[in-house]
Design a protein around this motif. Structure first.
Motif, PDB file in Angstrom:
ATOM      1  N   SER A 124      99.196   4.080 126.425  1.00  0.00           N
ATOM      2  CA  SER A 124      99.356   2.826 127.152  1.00  0.00           C
ATOM      3  C   SER A 124      99.416   1.619 126.225  1.00  0.00           C
ATOM      4  O   SER A 124      99.936   0.588 126.577  1.00  0.00           O
ATOM      5  CB  SER A 124      98.216   2.648 128.150  1.00  0.00           C
ATOM      6  OG  SER A 124      96.992   2.628 127.460  1.00  0.00           O
ATOM      7  N   ARG A 125      98.874   1.744 125.016  1.00  0.00           N
ATOM      8  CA  ARG A 125      98.991   0.660 124.049  1.00  0.00           C
ATOM      9  C   ARG A 125      99.284   1.255 122.682  1.00  0.00           C
ATOM     10  O   ARG A 125      98.964   2.403 122.403  1.00  0.00           O
ATOM     11  CB  ARG A 125      97.740  -0.197 124.018  1.00  0.00           C
ATOM     12  CG  ARG A 125      96.505   0.523 123.561  1.00  0.00           C
ATOM     13  CD  ARG A 125      95.316  -0.393 123.610  1.00  0.00           C
ATOM     14  NE  ARG A 125      94.450  -0.118 122.480  1.00  0.00           N
ATOM     15  CZ  ARG A 125      93.217  -0.523 122.398  1.00  0.00           C
ATOM     16  NH1 ARG A 125      92.712  -1.237 123.366  1.00  0.00           N
ATOM     17  NH2 ARG A 125      92.486  -0.238 121.361  1.00  0.00           N
ATOM     18  N   ALA A 126      99.882   0.450 121.850  1.00  0.00           N
ATOM     19  CA  ALA A 126     100.309   0.940 120.539  1.00  0.00           C
ATOM     20  C   ALA A 126      99.091   1.254 119.674  1.00  0.00           C
ATOM     21  O   ALA A 126      97.995   0.752 119.918  1.00  0.00           O
ATOM     22  CB  ALA A 126     101.184  -0.113 119.870  1.00  0.00           C
ATOM     23  N   PRO A 127      99.265   2.074 118.668  1.00  0.00           N
ATOM     24  CA  PRO A 127      98.126   2.411 117.808  1.00  0.00           C
ATOM     25  C   PRO A 127      97.620   1.188 117.045  1.00  0.00           C
ATOM     26  O   PRO A 127      98.389   0.456 116.445  1.00  0.00           O
ATOM     27  CB  PRO A 127      98.691   3.466 116.858  1.00  0.00           C
ATOM     28  CG  PRO A 127     100.154   3.334 116.935  1.00  0.00           C
ATOM     29  CD  PRO A 127     100.475   2.782 118.287  1.00  0.00           C
ATOM     30  N   ASP A 128      96.323   0.970 117.117  1.00  0.00           N
ATOM     31  CA  ASP A 128      95.732  -0.178 116.438  1.00  0.00           C
ATOM     32  C   ASP A 128      94.618   0.278 115.500  1.00  0.00           C
ATOM     33  O   ASP A 128      93.616  -0.394 115.349  1.00  0.00           O
ATOM     34  CB  ASP A 128      95.208  -1.197 117.456  1.00  0.00           C
ATOM     35  CG  ASP A 128      94.168  -0.575 118.368  1.00  0.00           C
ATOM     36  OD1 ASP A 128      93.963   0.647 118.299  1.00  0.00           O
ATOM     37  OD2 ASP A 128      93.557  -1.324 119.134  1.00  0.00           O
ATOM     38  N   HIS A 129      94.780   1.408 114.902  1.00  0.00           N
ATOM     39  CA  HIS A 129      93.729   1.985 114.057  1.00  0.00           C
ATOM     40  C   HIS A 129      94.129   1.982 112.578  1.00  0.00           C
ATOM     41  O   HIS A 129      93.778   2.884 111.852  1.00  0.00           O
ATOM     42  CB  HIS A 129      93.446   3.412 114.512  1.00  0.00           C
ATOM     43  CG  HIS A 129      94.680   4.262 114.519  1.00  0.00           C
ATOM     44  ND1 HIS A 129      95.533   4.285 115.593  1.00  0.00           N
ATOM     45  CD2 HIS A 129      95.209   5.086 113.600  1.00  0.00           C
ATOM     46  CE1 HIS A 129      96.533   5.102 115.318  1.00  0.00           C
ATOM     47  NE2 HIS A 129      96.364   5.590 114.122  1.00  0.00           N
ATOM     48  N   PHE A 130      94.861   0.975 112.159  1.00  0.00           N
ATOM     49  CA  PHE A 130      95.366   0.961 110.788  1.00  0.00           C
ATOM     50  C   PHE A 130      94.337   0.474 109.775  1.00  0.00           C
ATOM     51  O   PHE A 130      94.487   0.698 108.604  1.00  0.00           O
ATOM     52  CB  PHE A 130      96.612   0.086 110.695  1.00  0.00           C
ATOM     53  CG  PHE A 130      97.726   0.590 111.549  1.00  0.00           C
ATOM     54  CD1 PHE A 130      98.251   1.853 111.344  1.00  0.00           C
ATOM     55  CD2 PHE A 130      98.239  -0.173 112.563  1.00  0.00           C
ATOM     56  CE1 PHE A 130      99.275   2.335 112.116  1.00  0.00           C
ATOM     57  CE2 PHE A 130      99.264   0.298 113.344  1.00  0.00           C
ATOM     58  CZ  PHE A 130      99.778   1.556 113.115  1.00  0.00           C
ATOM     59  N   PHE A 131      93.318  -0.221 110.222  1.00  0.00           N
ATOM     60  CA  PHE A 131      92.342  -0.792 109.310  1.00  0.00           C
ATOM     61  C   PHE A 131      91.085   0.065 109.333  1.00  0.00           C
ATOM     62  O   PHE A 131      90.178  -0.167 110.117  1.00  0.00           O
ATOM     63  CB  PHE A 131      92.058  -2.246 109.696  1.00  0.00           C
ATOM     64  CG  PHE A 131      93.309  -3.030 109.930  1.00  0.00           C
ATOM     65  CD1 PHE A 131      94.203  -3.248 108.899  1.00  0.00           C
ATOM     66  CD2 PHE A 131      93.618  -3.517 111.175  1.00  0.00           C
ATOM     67  CE1 PHE A 131      95.366  -3.956 109.103  1.00  0.00           C
ATOM     68  CE2 PHE A 131      94.780  -4.223 111.391  1.00  0.00           C
ATOM     69  CZ  PHE A 131      95.652  -4.437 110.346  1.00  0.00           C
ATOM     70  N   VAL A 132      91.056   1.074 108.498  1.00  0.00           N
ATOM     71  CA  VAL A 132      89.979   2.049 108.516  1.00  0.00           C
ATOM     72  C   VAL A 132      88.851   1.579 107.619  1.00  0.00           C
ATOM     73  O   VAL A 132      89.062   1.241 106.459  1.00  0.00           O
ATOM     74  CB  VAL A 132      90.497   3.422 108.042  1.00  0.00           C
ATOM     75  CG1 VAL A 132      89.388   4.445 108.066  1.00  0.00           C
ATOM     76  CG2 VAL A 132      91.656   3.857 108.912  1.00  0.00           C
ATOM     77  N   ALA A 133      87.632   1.560 108.150  1.00  0.00           N
ATOM     78  CA  ALA A 133      86.471   1.149 107.361  1.00  0.00           C
ATOM     79  C   ALA A 133      86.078   2.272 106.417  1.00  0.00           C
ATOM     80  O   ALA A 133      86.160   3.446 106.741  1.00  0.00           O
ATOM     81  CB  ALA A 133      85.316   0.824 108.285  1.00  0.00           C
ATOM     82  N   HIS A 134      85.666   1.906 105.241  1.00  0.00           N
ATOM     83  CA  HIS A 134      85.227   2.866 104.236  1.00  0.00           C
ATOM     84  C   HIS A 134      83.928   2.347 103.646  1.00  0.00           C
ATOM     85  O   HIS A 134      83.686   1.137 103.608  1.00  0.00           O
ATOM     86  CB  HIS A 134      86.313   3.014 103.157  1.00  0.00           C
ATOM     87  CG  HIS A 134      86.075   4.157 102.245  1.00  0.00           C
ATOM     88  ND1 HIS A 134      85.396   4.023 101.074  1.00  0.00           N
ATOM     89  CD2 HIS A 134      86.422   5.461 102.354  1.00  0.00           C
ATOM     90  CE1 HIS A 134      85.326   5.194 100.477  1.00  0.00           C
ATOM     91  NE2 HIS A 134      85.941   6.078 101.230  1.00  0.00           N
ATOM     92  N   SER A 135      83.095   3.230 103.171  1.00  0.00           N
ATOM     93  CA  SER A 135      81.775   2.806 102.693  1.00  0.00           C
ATOM     94  C   SER A 135      81.873   1.874 101.488  1.00  0.00           C
ATOM     95  O   SER A 135      80.989   1.046 101.274  1.00  0.00           O
ATOM     96  CB  SER A 135      80.943   4.036 102.330  1.00  0.00           C
ATOM     97  OG  SER A 135      81.571   4.762 101.303  1.00  0.00           O
ATOM     98  N   THR A 136      82.935   1.971 100.706  1.00  0.00           N
ATOM     99  CA  THR A 136      83.070   1.081  99.548  1.00  0.00           C
ATOM    100  C   THR A 136      83.398  -0.345  99.969  1.00  0.00           C
ATOM    101  O   THR A 136      83.220  -1.275  99.191  1.00  0.00           O
ATOM    102  CB  THR A 136      84.168   1.586  98.601  1.00  0.00           C
ATOM    103  OG1 THR A 136      85.393   1.646  99.315  1.00  0.00           O
ATOM    104  CG2 THR A 136      83.815   2.944  98.040  1.00  0.00           C
ATOM    105  N   LEU A 137      83.873  -0.541 101.193  1.00  0.00           N
ATOM    106  CA  LEU A 137      84.241  -1.860 101.690  1.00  0.00           C
ATOM    107  C   LEU A 137      83.181  -2.422 102.639  1.00  0.00           C
ATOM    108  O   LEU A 137      83.456  -3.346 103.385  1.00  0.00           O
ATOM    109  CB  LEU A 137      85.586  -1.783 102.416  1.00  0.00           C
ATOM    110  CG  LEU A 137      86.765  -1.234 101.611  1.00  0.00           C
ATOM    111  CD1 LEU A 137      87.959  -1.013 102.500  1.00  0.00           C
ATOM    112  CD2 LEU A 137      87.108  -2.165 100.481  1.00  0.00           C
ATOM    113  N   LYS A 138      81.987  -1.876 102.613  1.00  0.00           N
ATOM    114  CA  LYS A 138      80.974  -2.204 103.615  1.00  0.00           C
ATOM    115  C   LYS A 138      80.615  -3.684 103.653  1.00  0.00           C
ATOM    116  O   LYS A 138      80.516  -4.274 104.714  1.00  0.00           O
ATOM    117  CB  LYS A 138      79.725  -1.365 103.357  1.00  0.00           C
ATOM    118  CG  LYS A 138      78.766  -1.355 104.495  1.00  0.00           C
ATOM    119  CD  LYS A 138      77.703  -0.312 104.277  1.00  0.00           C
ATOM    120  CE  LYS A 138      76.850  -0.143 105.511  1.00  0.00           C
ATOM    121  NZ  LYS A 138      75.845   0.870 105.341  1.00  0.00           N
TER     122      LYS A 138
END
Length: 110
Positions: free
Chosen positions: A57-71
């Protein structure tokens, strides 16, 4: 002489041949309908170019994945506007670096 009521009942009653022919007709119809149903339920859902349309129903919006190095960084906020700004800025810096690199290489060749 026969009883008129018995004669009337006998005339109204269905004949065995009629009942059997109706049964055969229903059986043939049901077998045809079951084959149609099976064929329609087994349609090919992965037709040509199926991957080009977005079924959700909506476009994928999961492009910004959190990683522990970027906490502790803006990029650590998963799928947020801050993460989008962070990655857009990273992209701008990379683009400027590549433009400077290629312009200096093309200037040397002239």
């Amino acid at each position: 002489m026969s009883n008129p009521i018995s004669k009337w009942i006998k005339d109204i009653m269905e004949k065995n041949e009629d009942i059997e022919s109706q049964f055969e007709e229903r059986l043939a119809e049901n077998s045809i309908n079951s084959v149609k149903h099976r064929d329609l339920s087994k349609l090919n859902v992965r037709d040509k170019g199926f991957y080009l349309t977005e079924p959700r129903s909506r476009a994928p919006d999961h492009f910004f994945v959190a990683h522990s190095t970027l906490k502790a960084n803006k990029a650590g906020l998963n799928s947020s506007a801050h993460a989008m700004e962070f990655y857009n800025e990273q992209g701008r810096k990379k683009r400027e670096h590549m433009l400077a690199k290629f312009s200096s290489e093309s200037g040397d060749n002239i």
